[in-house]
Design a protein around this motif. Structure first.
Motif, PDB file in Angstrom:
ATOM      1  N   LYS A 235     -14.934 -18.976  27.352  1.00 11.30           N
ATOM      2  CA  LYS A 235     -14.043 -18.009  27.749  1.00 11.30           C
ATOM      3  C   LYS A 235     -14.562 -16.702  27.594  1.00 11.30           C
ATOM      4  N   ASP A 244     -13.661 -15.195  36.740  1.00 16.16           N
ATOM      5  CA  ASP A 244     -12.734 -16.039  36.590  1.00 16.16           C
ATOM      6  C   ASP A 244     -13.289 -17.358  36.854  1.00 16.16           C
ATOM      7  N   GLU A 245     -12.242 -18.367  36.820  1.00 13.91           N
ATOM      8  CA  GLU A 245     -12.630 -19.767  37.226  1.00 13.91           C
ATOM      9  C   GLU A 245     -13.211 -19.970  38.281  1.00 13.91           C
ATOM     10  N   MET A 270     -11.520 -23.309  28.965  1.00  9.05           N
ATOM     11  CA  MET A 270     -10.423 -22.581  29.515  1.00  9.05           C
ATOM     12  C   MET A 270      -9.611 -22.405  28.274  1.00  9.05           C
ATOM     13  N   ASP A 271      -8.134 -21.648  28.709  1.00  6.28           N
ATOM     14  CA  ASP A 271      -7.334 -21.493  27.716  1.00  6.28           C
ATOM     15  C   ASP A 271      -6.953 -22.510  26.755  1.00  6.28           C
ATOM     16  N   LYS A 275     -12.615 -27.876  30.805  1.00  2.02           N
ATOM     17  CA  LYS A 275     -12.974 -28.644  32.133  1.00  2.02           C
ATOM     18  C   LYS A 275     -14.551 -29.069  32.032  1.00  2.02           C
ATOM     19  N   ARG A 305     -10.511 -33.050  32.558  1.00  2.00           N
ATOM     20  CA  ARG A 305     -10.191 -32.194  31.565  1.00  2.00           C
ATOM     21  C   ARG A 305      -9.855 -32.476  30.455  1.00  2.00           C
TER      22      ARG A 305
END
Length: 330
Positions: A235, A244-245, A270-271, A275, A305
């Motif tokens: 992150k 971003d993603e 990710m938050d 992934k 995920r």
């Protein structure tokens, strides 16, 4: 009656359609949605494309206007989904991958049609048109349109072309058959410029994305006596590069450019989830590896995920399983 004819009957006998796809849509997902929607509009049908995730920047050139694909908002779209006649789920065969739209899709009384080419489908639709031998969902949509005696024009051909080139890795992945090349030739005859499309899809990234790629490449690690390669983006890397993603799209493939590597893995923090993208060559079925983490995909390309684990722990757990797979399928 075959699936194409069943879908044709559904289309002919209904008027209000919703089309959707999976979270974080790729070129196949967006291209298939646009091609089908434009076909339905040419038949005089009411069509709305509604997705959980925004359309990636590199695919915005496909849109005729900013409203052609809508970002799901329950207050705006719940009633629309509930009252539609037909819902098409494209490149999506498990409703959990519809993100925030899952509940509305499950509870809608509309007829449901699933068109996809991935393995391990969930039986949620009235018509499940799944063909895992096809290169892409776009290829299946093409065949459906030809079966319907539709004369494919540029507006429909362009998104189909993007669907196919992105899911075949520009014709280098598995399932790139002679039929794929033949149908692509038909699409090109509508006036598509391959140089323009390639540049829009692959060569219009930001400087920030290139910086992020540099971080990913610097994290590259070789494991299991050179059989496994993996990269990691955290992150904080996104924050540092102001990315971003969608900017990590395709990073996993760099792992397989290393001689001797059989499995490439990309970890993306990710938050609330890690992934993981898997790629392989030769005998290792990474879709089976992804299933160990409630994921899925194709034999040589899959993803998952991982919830409830920090990045370091997720990496250790996945590498441990990947090592077993490489040994089992050597």
């Amino acid at each position: 009656m075959n699936s194409f004819n069943l879908i044709n009957d559904i289309i002919q006998n209904n008027n209000k359609f919703v089309i959707t796809t999976h979270v974080n849509p790729d070129g196949d997902a967006i291209g298939s949605e646009l091609a089908l929607a434009r076909y339905l509009e040419k038949l005089g049908k009411e069509v709305r494309i509604i997705n959980h995730s925004p359309t990636p920047q590199f695919l915005l050139f496909l849109l005729g206007n900013n409203e052609e694909i809508e970002l799901f908002d329950s207050s705006k779209h719940a009633e629309l989904i509930s009252s539609s006649d037909v819902i098409f789920s494209l490149d999506l065969n498990q409703l959990s991958r519809a993100g925030s739209m899952e509940e509305e899709l499950r509870t809608s009384k509309a007829k449901k049609v699933c068109i996809d080419h991935h393995e391990f489908p969930e039986e949620f639709a009235d018509v499940m048109l799944i063909d895992t031998n096809k290169s892409s969902t776009g290829e299946i949509i093409y065949n459906f349109l030809i079966n319907s005696n539709f004369q494919i024009d540029y507006d429909v051909a362009l998104p189909l072309y993007v669907a196919i080139i992105t899911d075949t890795g520009s014709f280098r992945f598995d399932r790139t058959t002679p039929d794929v090349h033949r149908l692509t030739a038909q699409l090109l005859e509508t006036g598509i410029d391959p140089k323009f499309v390639y540049r829009e899809v692959y060569e219009q990234g930001t400087a920030n994305r290139i910086q992020l790629l540099g971080i990913a490449l610097s994290s590259l690690t070789i494991a299991d006596e050179g059989k496994i390669s993996y990269m990691v983006i955290s992150k904080s890397d996104l924050t540092k590069t102001e990315t971003d993603e969608e900017d990590v799209e395709g990073f996993v493939n760099y792992n397989l450019t290393i001689k001797g590597v059989e499995v490439g893995i990309f970890f993306f923090e990710m938050d609330d989830v890690v992934k993981v993208s898997f790629r392989s060559v030769k005998k290792v079925p990474v879709n089976e590896l992804a299933k160990r983490f409630n994921g899925g995909g194709h034999f040589h390309a899959a993803g998952a995920r991982i919830h409830g684990l920090e990045l370091k722990s997720a990496i250790e757990k996945v590498l441990n399983e990947a090592n077993k797979f490489v040994k089992e399928y050597k």
